[in-house]
Design a protein around this motif. Structure first.
Motif, PDB file in Angstrom:
ATOM      1  N   ILE A  64       1.002  -1.303   0.009  1.00  0.00           N
ATOM      2  CA  ILE A  64      -0.186  -0.140  -0.131  1.00  0.00           C
ATOM      3  C   ILE A  64       0.819   1.254  -0.149  1.00  0.00           C
ATOM      4  N   ALA A  65       0.864   2.047  -0.971  1.00  0.00           N
ATOM      5  CA  ALA A  65       1.706   3.452  -1.020  1.00  0.00           C
ATOM      6  C   ALA A  65       1.050   4.558  -0.238  1.00  0.00           C
ATOM      7  N   ALA A  66       1.437   3.997   1.170  1.00  0.00           N
ATOM      8  CA  ALA A  66       0.959   4.977   2.227  1.00  0.00           C
ATOM      9  C   ALA A  66       2.007   4.858   3.475  1.00  0.00           C
ATOM     10  N   SER A  67       2.292   6.223   3.893  1.00  0.00           N
ATOM     11  CA  SER A  67       3.348   6.155   5.081  1.00  0.00           C
ATOM     12  C   SER A  67       2.428   6.545   6.441  1.00  0.00           C
ATOM     13  N   ARG A  68       1.111   6.669   6.274  1.00  0.00           N
ATOM     14  CA  ARG A  68       0.544   6.955   7.199  1.00  0.00           C
ATOM     15  C   ARG A  68      -0.958   6.325   7.345  1.00  0.00           C
ATOM     16  N   TYR A  69      -1.662   6.026   8.462  1.00  0.00           N
ATOM     17  CA  TYR A  69      -2.884   5.437   8.660  1.00  0.00           C
ATOM     18  C   TYR A  69      -3.698   6.175   9.591  1.00  0.00           C
ATOM     19  N   THR A  70      -5.074   6.008   9.721  1.00  0.00           N
ATOM     20  CA  THR A  70      -5.876   6.707  10.595  1.00  0.00           C
ATOM     21  C   THR A  70      -6.169   5.525  11.816  1.00  0.00           C
ATOM     22  N   PRO A  71      -5.458   5.746  12.858  1.00  0.00           N
ATOM     23  CA  PRO A  71      -5.758   4.798  13.930  1.00  0.00           C
ATOM     24  C   PRO A  71      -7.227   4.988  14.643  1.00  0.00           C
ATOM     25  N   VAL A  72      -7.986   4.135  14.941  1.00  0.00           N
ATOM     26  CA  VAL A  72      -9.384   4.078  15.666  1.00  0.00           C
ATOM     27  C   VAL A  72      -9.543   3.870  17.117  1.00  0.00           C
ATOM     28  N   ASP A  73     -10.781   4.053  17.572  1.00  0.00           N
ATOM     29  CA  ASP A  73     -11.051   3.880  18.861  1.00  0.00           C
ATOM     30  C   ASP A  73     -11.737   2.225  18.771  1.00  0.00           C
ATOM     31  N   ALA A  74     -12.071   1.759  20.083  1.00  0.00           N
ATOM     32  CA  ALA A  74     -12.778   0.484  19.793  1.00  0.00           C
ATOM     33  C   ALA A  74     -13.703   0.411  19.075  1.00  0.00           C
ATOM     34  N   GLY A  75     -14.527   1.546  18.773  1.00  0.00           N
ATOM     35  CA  GLY A  75     -15.730   1.375  17.922  1.00  0.00           C
ATOM     36  C   GLY A  75     -15.365   1.515  16.190  1.00  0.00           C
ATOM     37  N   LEU A  76     -14.004   1.500  16.217  1.00  0.00           N
ATOM     38  CA  LEU A  76     -13.555   1.640  14.786  1.00  0.00           C
ATOM     39  C   LEU A  76     -13.676   3.011  14.149  1.00  0.00           C
ATOM     40  N   ILE A  77     -13.636   3.980  14.936  1.00  0.00           N
ATOM     41  CA  ILE A  77     -13.960   5.454  14.694  1.00  0.00           C
ATOM     42  C   ILE A  77     -12.624   6.073  14.574  1.00  0.00           C
ATOM     43  N   PRO A  78     -12.120   6.796  13.578  1.00  0.00           N
ATOM     44  CA  PRO A  78     -10.787   7.338  13.779  1.00  0.00           C
ATOM     45  C   PRO A  78     -10.571   8.308  14.782  1.00  0.00           C
ATOM     46  N   THR A  79      -9.481   8.338  15.545  1.00  0.00           N
ATOM     47  CA  THR A  79      -9.179   9.321  16.653  1.00  0.00           C
ATOM     48  C   THR A  79      -8.956  10.543  16.150  1.00  0.00           C
ATOM     49  N   GLY A  80      -8.489  10.706  14.774  1.00  0.00           N
ATOM     50  CA  GLY A  80      -8.054  11.909  14.091  1.00  0.00           C
ATOM     51  C   GLY A  80      -6.805  12.404  13.981  1.00  0.00           C
ATOM     52  N   GLU A  81      -6.083  11.168  14.412  1.00  0.00           N
ATOM     53  CA  GLU A  81      -4.463  11.325  14.448  1.00  0.00           C
ATOM     54  C   GLU A  81      -4.292  10.702  13.001  1.00  0.00           C
ATOM     55  N   LEU A  82      -2.954  11.012  12.187  1.00  0.00           N
ATOM     56  CA  LEU A  82      -2.672  10.585  10.960  1.00  0.00           C
ATOM     57  C   LEU A  82      -1.255   9.896  11.441  1.00  0.00           C
ATOM     58  N   ALA A  83      -1.268   8.634  11.715  1.00  0.00           N
ATOM     59  CA  ALA A  83      -0.090   7.969  12.419  1.00  0.00           C
ATOM     60  C   ALA A  83       0.917   7.405  11.520  1.00  0.00           C
ATOM     61  N   LYS A  84       2.212   7.398  11.709  1.00  0.00           N
ATOM     62  CA  LYS A  84       3.112   6.709  10.818  1.00  0.00           C
ATOM     63  C   LYS A  84       2.930   5.402  10.973  1.00  0.00           C
ATOM     64  N   VAL A  85       3.270   4.653   9.640  1.00  0.00           N
ATOM     65  CA  VAL A  85       3.111   3.239   9.639  1.00  0.00           C
ATOM     66  C   VAL A  85       4.519   2.704   9.638  1.00  0.00           C
ATOM     67  N   ALA A  86       5.669   3.571   9.822  1.00  0.00           N
ATOM     68  CA  ALA A  86       6.923   3.025  10.095  1.00  0.00           C
ATOM     69  C   ALA A  86       7.243   2.296  11.388  1.00  0.00           C
ATOM     70  N   GLY A  87       7.785   1.124  11.482  1.00  0.00           N
ATOM     71  CA  GLY A  87       8.031   0.317  12.712  1.00  0.00           C
ATOM     72  C   GLY A  87       6.623  -0.298  13.132  1.00  0.00           C
TER      73      GLY A  87
END
Ligand code: BGC
Length: 387
Positions: free
Chosen positions: A235-258
């Protein structure tokens, strides 16, 4: 406006000069044995109220597909492996009754809003809207009766070297809680190279939110053949959108690295799926939105590549959308029998849904999903098959 089939017909009308054959689908029906053929229509079934549902078959450039007028569902998609042997690489069900009763969106068109809207509510221009809630406290894939459960008006076409279907659906003002009458046109095209191109268009008469996508579950070894954990994905992406327990994005764009979410170089889907990472626990596997590095583009650009080492089949996805939901089929639980007669278990198919980010109507920092009168919503995703 434009769109057409008389600016998008509400409800289903019988489609043009196509041949009708057979009753319910019982196996293989091809537009022609070879090359390009006119789309062919056959009866797939009838809804409880008697509404007819068709199954269309198309073929071009070595790709064959079956499409239902119900939900615009991709019922089958057949491509050759490295030895030229065909398999249906898209998960599905055998009968209309099964699709109506309990399909986890197999092959379906998703609307008015793909993925989740937190608590099924959002505010637009100062007015708060309450949507149909169908996933815990959230609204998923347009609510209880999304576009996947509607009968689309289908118009076949052949144009130059392309064959395809225009699918029309009008979602009335207030349907599932969404404001504005939304006239939608989705075009499925099979090109002479065997690519499957999807063009989405929509117009509205009041400000609303729109996020259309397609929910095919891929198994490049063939549906019903087992798990996709050995498929290699990039996937050509360096970031993803982490979610809460209900799978709703927290708003953060987190790095996938590591993290297990790093698919920048192709790796087997199963390599990191059992890592004790909170995000994988929330999703019971991968069920996240990747922020494509290319962003929103004028034309479809590369987003992801999937490869099955055993059969050699590959799928490349290009889109002008900014996001990609990779869902590793975590909620398949052995309770459904697939179109080929085999039971689907967890991870027997995976989805790659091109989209705007989940919960965007509540996240001003995400790219906007608002559509206003006078504007035309337009996105395109191209699926290219190879070996
Ligand atoms: C979602 C999953 C959901 C699935 C429905 C996916 O697009 O991300 O959370 O369970 O659709 O089958």
């Amino acid at each position: 406006m434009e769109l057409n089939r008389r600016t998008v017909i509400a409800g289903a009308a019988a489609a043009g000069a196509a041949s009708v054959a057979g009753t319910a689908w019982g196996g293989t029906a091809h537009a022609s044995s070879r090359g390009r053929g006119r789309p062919v229509r056959e009866l797939f079934g009838r809804l409880a109220d008697g509404t007819r549902v068709d199954r269309w078959t198309l073929e071009n450039g070595g790709t064959r597909m079956g499409v239902l007028s119900y939900g615009g569902i991709v019922h089958s998609l057949e491509v050759p492996d490295r030895r030229g042997r065909y398999a249906n690489i898209s998960l599905g069900l055998r009968t209309l009754e099964e699709y109506v009763a309990s399909s986890p969106y197999f092959g379906a068109l998703i609307g008015r809003y793909g993925n989740r809207i937190g608590k099924g509510t959002f505010t637009l221009d100062g007015t708060r809207y309450q949507l149909s809630v169908n996933d815990g406290e959230n609204s998923l894939h347009g609510g209880a009766q999304g576009f996947d459960k509607r009968v689309w008006d289908v118009e076949p076409f052949t144009r130059g070297s392309d064959v395809g279907l225009h699918l029309y659906y009008t979602s009335v003002d207030g349907e599932m809680g969404y404001p504005g009458t939304l006239r939608t046109k989705v075009t499925y095209t099979l090109t002479r190279h065997g690519d499957w191109r999807v063009d989405y268009e929509a117009v509205t008469d009041r400000p609303t939110v729109v996020n259309l996508t397609s929910h095919v579950y891929w198994n490049l070894a063939g549906e019903g053949s087992g798990s996709i954990v050995d498929h290699e994905l990039s996937i050509a992406a360096s970031r993803y959108t982490p979610v809460d327990a209900g799978l709703i994005p927290t708003g953060e764009l987190a790095k996938v690295a590591g993290t297990p979410f790093d698919f920048r170089r192709a790796k087997p889907v199963g390599r990191d799926i059992r890592t004790a990472h909170q995000q994988l626990l929330y999703g019971q596997g991968f069920d996240h939105n990747w922020v494509l590095d290319k962003g929103i583009t004028a034309r479809p650009e590369h987003a992801a590549t999937l490869r099955d080492p055993a059969s050699g089949r590959t799928l490349r996805i290009a889109t002008n959308e900014p996001g990609l939901q990779f869902y590793s089929g975590n909620f398949l639980d052995g309770t459904l029998v697939g179109s080929g007669g085999r039971v689907y278990r967890q991870g027997d198919g995976l989805c790659l849904e091109t989209q705007h980010f989940p919960d965007s109507p509540n996240r001003p920092s995400f790219p906007s999903t608002v559509l206003r009168p006078g504007e035309t919503y337009r996105t395109t995703t191209v699926h290219s098959f190879g070996t």
